[in-house]
Enzyme design. Structure first.
Site, mmCIF file in Angstrom:
data_model
loop_
_atom_site.group_PDB
_atom_site.id
_atom_site.type_symbol
_atom_site.label_atom_id
_atom_site.label_comp_id
_atom_site.label_asym_id
_atom_site.label_seq_id
_atom_site.Cartn_x
_atom_site.Cartn_y
_atom_site.Cartn_z
ATOM 1 N N HIS A 252 -3.832 20.337 -42.632
ATOM 2 C CA HIS A 252 -3.903 21.155 -43.852
ATOM 3 C C HIS A 252 -2.845 20.668 -44.826
ATOM 4 O O HIS A 252 -1.745 20.308 -44.419
ATOM 5 C CB HIS A 252 -3.652 22.638 -43.532
ATOM 6 C CG HIS A 252 -4.154 23.551 -44.608
ATOM 7 N ND1 HIS A 252 -3.426 23.828 -45.740
ATOM 8 C CD2 HIS A 252 -5.327 24.204 -44.729
ATOM 9 C CE1 HIS A 252 -4.124 24.653 -46.501
ATOM 10 N NE2 HIS A 252 -5.280 24.900 -45.929
ATOM 11 N N GLU A 307 -10.975 26.330 -40.341
ATOM 12 C CA GLU A 307 -12.380 25.966 -40.094
ATOM 13 C C GLU A 307 -12.713 25.886 -38.612
ATOM 14 O O GLU A 307 -13.872 26.072 -38.239
ATOM 15 C CB GLU A 307 -12.707 24.630 -40.769
ATOM 16 C CG GLU A 307 -12.352 24.547 -42.239
ATOM 17 C CD GLU A 307 -12.967 25.638 -43.106
ATOM 18 O OE1 GLU A 307 -12.796 25.569 -44.318
ATOM 19 O OE2 GLU A 307 -13.620 26.569 -42.581
HETATM 20 C C1 SDX Z 1 -9.938 23.943 -46.023
HETATM 21 O O1 SDX Z 1 -6.399 23.741 -49.470
HETATM 22 C C2 SDX Z 1 -6.859 24.749 -48.853
HETATM 23 O O2 SDX Z 1 -6.265 25.830 -48.845
HETATM 24 C C3 SDX Z 1 -8.176 24.535 -48.154
HETATM 25 C C4 SDX Z 1 -8.668 25.698 -47.298
HETATM 26 C C5 SDX Z 1 -9.014 26.908 -48.140
HETATM 27 O O3 SDX Z 1 -8.997 28.018 -47.595
HETATM 28 O O4 SDX Z 1 -9.405 26.699 -49.321
HETATM 29 O O5 SDX Z 1 -7.677 26.034 -46.358
HETATM 30 C C6 SDX Z 1 -9.952 25.323 -46.545
HETATM 31 O O6 SDX Z 1 -10.371 23.069 -46.705
HETATM 32 C C7 SDX Z 1 -9.297 23.659 -44.695
HETATM 33 C C8 SDX Z 1 -9.320 22.142 -44.338
HETATM 34 C C9 SDX Z 1 -10.698 21.794 -43.766
HETATM 35 N N1 SDX Z 1 -10.790 20.329 -43.629
HETATM 36 C C10 SDX Z 1 -10.801 19.731 -42.432
HETATM 37 O O7 SDX Z 1 -10.638 20.305 -41.358
HETATM 38 C C11 SDX Z 1 -11.012 18.216 -42.503
HETATM 39 C C12 SDX Z 1 -9.970 17.498 -41.629
HETATM 40 N N2 SDX Z 1 -8.630 17.668 -42.231
HETATM 41 C C13 SDX Z 1 -8.229 16.678 -43.172
HETATM 42 O O8 SDX Z 1 -9.019 15.713 -43.623
HETATM 43 C C14 SDX Z 1 -6.889 16.908 -43.855
HETATM 44 O O9 SDX Z 1 -6.025 17.462 -42.940
HETATM 45 C C15 SDX Z 1 -6.917 17.751 -45.121
HETATM 46 C C16 SDX Z 1 -7.907 17.202 -46.077
HETATM 47 C C17 SDX Z 1 -7.242 19.159 -44.782
HETATM 48 C C18 SDX Z 1 -5.523 17.682 -45.746
HETATM 49 O O10 SDX Z 1 -5.304 16.385 -46.094
HETATM 50 P P1 SDX Z 1 -3.909 15.872 -46.744
HETATM 51 O O11 SDX Z 1 -2.913 16.969 -46.826
HETATM 52 O O12 SDX Z 1 -4.208 15.127 -47.995
HETATM 53 O O13 SDX Z 1 -3.364 14.919 -45.657
HETATM 54 P P2 SDX Z 1 -3.608 13.346 -45.700
HETATM 55 O O14 SDX Z 1 -5.064 13.061 -45.897
HETATM 56 O O15 SDX Z 1 -2.628 12.749 -46.664
HETATM 57 O O16 SDX Z 1 -3.232 12.908 -44.200
HETATM 58 C C19 SDX Z 1 -1.873 12.724 -43.843
HETATM 59 C C20 SDX Z 1 -1.914 11.980 -42.516
HETATM 60 C C21 SDX Z 1 -2.859 10.783 -42.545
HETATM 61 O O17 SDX Z 1 -2.378 9.876 -41.590
HETATM 62 P P3 SDX Z 1 -1.659 8.496 -42.092
HETATM 63 O O18 SDX Z 1 -2.725 7.737 -42.876
HETATM 64 O O19 SDX Z 1 -0.488 8.888 -42.957
HETATM 65 O O20 SDX Z 1 -1.290 7.809 -40.811
HETATM 66 O O21 SDX Z 1 -2.437 12.865 -41.485
HETATM 67 C C22 SDX Z 1 -3.662 12.321 -41.009
HETATM 68 C C23 SDX Z 1 -4.165 11.347 -42.037
HETATM 69 O O22 SDX Z 1 -4.974 10.356 -41.426
HETATM 70 N N3 SDX Z 1 -4.598 13.440 -40.846
HETATM 71 C C24 SDX Z 1 -5.455 13.571 -39.841
HETATM 72 C C25 SDX Z 1 -6.123 14.774 -40.046
HETATM 73 N N4 SDX Z 1 -5.663 15.351 -41.164
HETATM 74 C C26 SDX Z 1 -4.724 14.512 -41.658
HETATM 75 N N5 SDX Z 1 -5.713 12.744 -38.787
HETATM 76 C C27 SDX Z 1 -6.658 13.175 -37.935
HETATM 77 N N6 SDX Z 1 -7.351 14.345 -38.056
HETATM 78 C C28 SDX Z 1 -7.104 15.153 -39.093
HETATM 79 N N7 SDX Z 1 -7.784 16.283 -39.222
#
Ligand code: SDX
Length: 364
Positions: A252, A307
């Site tokens: 998140h 989620e």
């Molecule tokens: C919702 O914003 C809100 O409030 C949203 C929400 C709401 O109520 O409106 O809470 C609802 O959207 C919840 C999130 C649902 N999405 C997912 O479950 C999809 C999986 N999660 C992600 O893709 C991610 O965690 C986000 C999109 C939710 C957040 O992304 P960020 O903050 O931009 O983090 P990032 O993409 O910069 O990742 C940072 C690192 C990366 O690794 P590196 O490249 O630095 O090595 O963390 C890793 C990412 O690869 N990472 C994950 C991951 N989430 C982040 N790796 C594996 N699995 C994951 N789920």
């Protein structure tokens, strides 16, 4: 001036609507703990709190429910449009089209009366489409059921079970509003141009549709279906992470601790389906995933988000997974409208900058 990817850590507005404290895991709507609202109030009460600034009195609550109920009947032209959209269209695309086809009085400023016209119609748009795909009929609108119960009734044509209504109501309250998430920001940008409420909500629905945002719960269900058994979980999850793919339902932008909504929804789904093998698989998969995320992404503080257990609750109340994000839309329409009213009250067009790094032509 420098670029901040994803606007991470940038505050674009002050608001009394909600506090999402990612370090402490605190989650508040206008001075009330959301986890307490989720077990003690109705969805309509919470929408009233978000839109009008206070929980309704008996009389205010009755008036607000009448305002919402007045829009349960889908306008004929919207029904016709929903009928004509090809069957293979994604349910969120259909919902986006259905909302943008609604008509309403006046443009600016957006009002709770306009918001009620949309919030009242969204359940019928979702249900009308679900019946069209199944070849069944949308049941006649009823005025004796709550917003949540009426949604389940529209989908099935039967009186919903009390336990399902209570579980879904908790879900709707917990997901109604969540600060400046991507879809809320999209809606506020459109509203900041003094465009109309339907245009702003259509933009928000488009953003919520994305799997990184609201599209995740159906992906969680798909993940658990593919894993199938606890024994297969570690191999499957490790395979994803080895390929640099993301685990749906984890991570998140704001929460760097367990999303308080995930914990609340875990309890709700456990009450409903605790003995169900699918729920046991979800619990075990969560534990394994959290361990692997620490191994593959050390220091990234990736925890279970809303989620993961949203999928468990929506499955337990009997919704098909293609209705998970549309149901999220139903609840978040309340938060989007609240933010759009906020934007209109103190409006300044949202217009950030971009840093040009292309070639410059010769001076003439
Ligand atoms: C919702 O914003 C809100 O409030 C949203 C929400 C709401 O109520 O409106 O809470 C609802 O959207 C919840 C999130 C649902 N999405 C997912 O479950 C999809 C999986 N999660 C992600 O893709 C991610 O965690 C986000 C999109 C939710 C957040 O992304 P960020 O903050 O931009 O983090 P990032 O993409 O910069 O990742 C940072 C690192 C990366 O690794 P590196 O490249 O630095 O090595 O963390 C890793 C990412 O690869 N990472 C994950 C991951 N989430 C982040 N790796 C594996 N699995 C994951 N789920």
């Amino acid at each position: 001036m420098k670029v901040i990817p994803g606007l991470e850590g940038i505050a674009v507005a002050e608001t009394e609507l909600s506090l999402v404290d990612g370090e402490k895991g605190h989650f508040v709507y206008r001075g009330h703990w959301v986890k307490e609202l989720a077990v003690s109030r109705t969805f309509e009460d919470v929408v009233h709190l978000l839109w009008y600034g206070h929980l309704p009195s008996e009389e205010e609550g009755k008036r607000f429910r009448e305002l919402l109920n007045a829009h349960r009947e889908l306008p004929g032209h919207v029904k016709d449009i929903l009928e004509r959209i090809p069957s293979d269209a994604d349910m969120m695309s259909v919902l986006r089209t259905g909302v943008s086809a609604l008509t309403m009085e006046g443009d600016w400023p957006p009002s709770p009366e306009q918001g009620a016209a949309v919030l009242g119609a969204v359940p019928a748009i979702i249900a009308a489409r679900a019946h069209r795909l199944r070849g069944t009929q949308l049941p006649p609108v009823r005025k004796d059921l709550s917003h949540t119960a009426h949604y389940l009734y529209l989908l099935t044509g039967e009186n919903p079970a009390g336990a399902h209504v209570r579980a879904l109501e908790a879900y709707l309250i917990l997901t109604a509003e969540h600060g400046m998430n991507a879809s809320t920001f999209a809606g506020r940008v459109v509203a900041s141009a003094q465009s109309d409420l339907l245009s702003a909500l259509t933009a928000a629905i488009g953003a919520l549709k994305g799997p990184l945002h609201g599209g995740a719960p159906s992906e969680v269900e798909g993940m658990l279906e593919e894993i199938g058994t606890v024994e297969r979980a570690e191999g499957w999850l490790r395979g994803k992470l080895e390929k640099g793919e993301r685990l749906m339902g984890f991570g998140h932008r704001v929460y760097k601790t367990r999303d308080p909504r995930a914990e609340a929804l875990r309890r709700v789904s456990e009450e409903l389906a605790g003995e169900n093998p699918w729920f046991r698989l979800a619990l075990e998969t969560e534990k394994i995933a959290l361990g692997l995320l620490k191994e593959y992404k050390p220091g990234r503080r990736l925890y279970t988000n809303v989620e993961f257990y949203a999928a468990a609750v929506l499955r337990a109340v009997g919704l098909p997974k293609e209705l998970y994000t549309p149901t999220f839309t139903l609840s978040r329409t309340a938060g989007w409208c609240a933010h759009i009213f906020d934007q209109a009250r103190q409006n300044r067009i949202i217009r950030p900058q971009s840093l040009y790094n292309g070639p410059m032509p010769e001076e003439r």
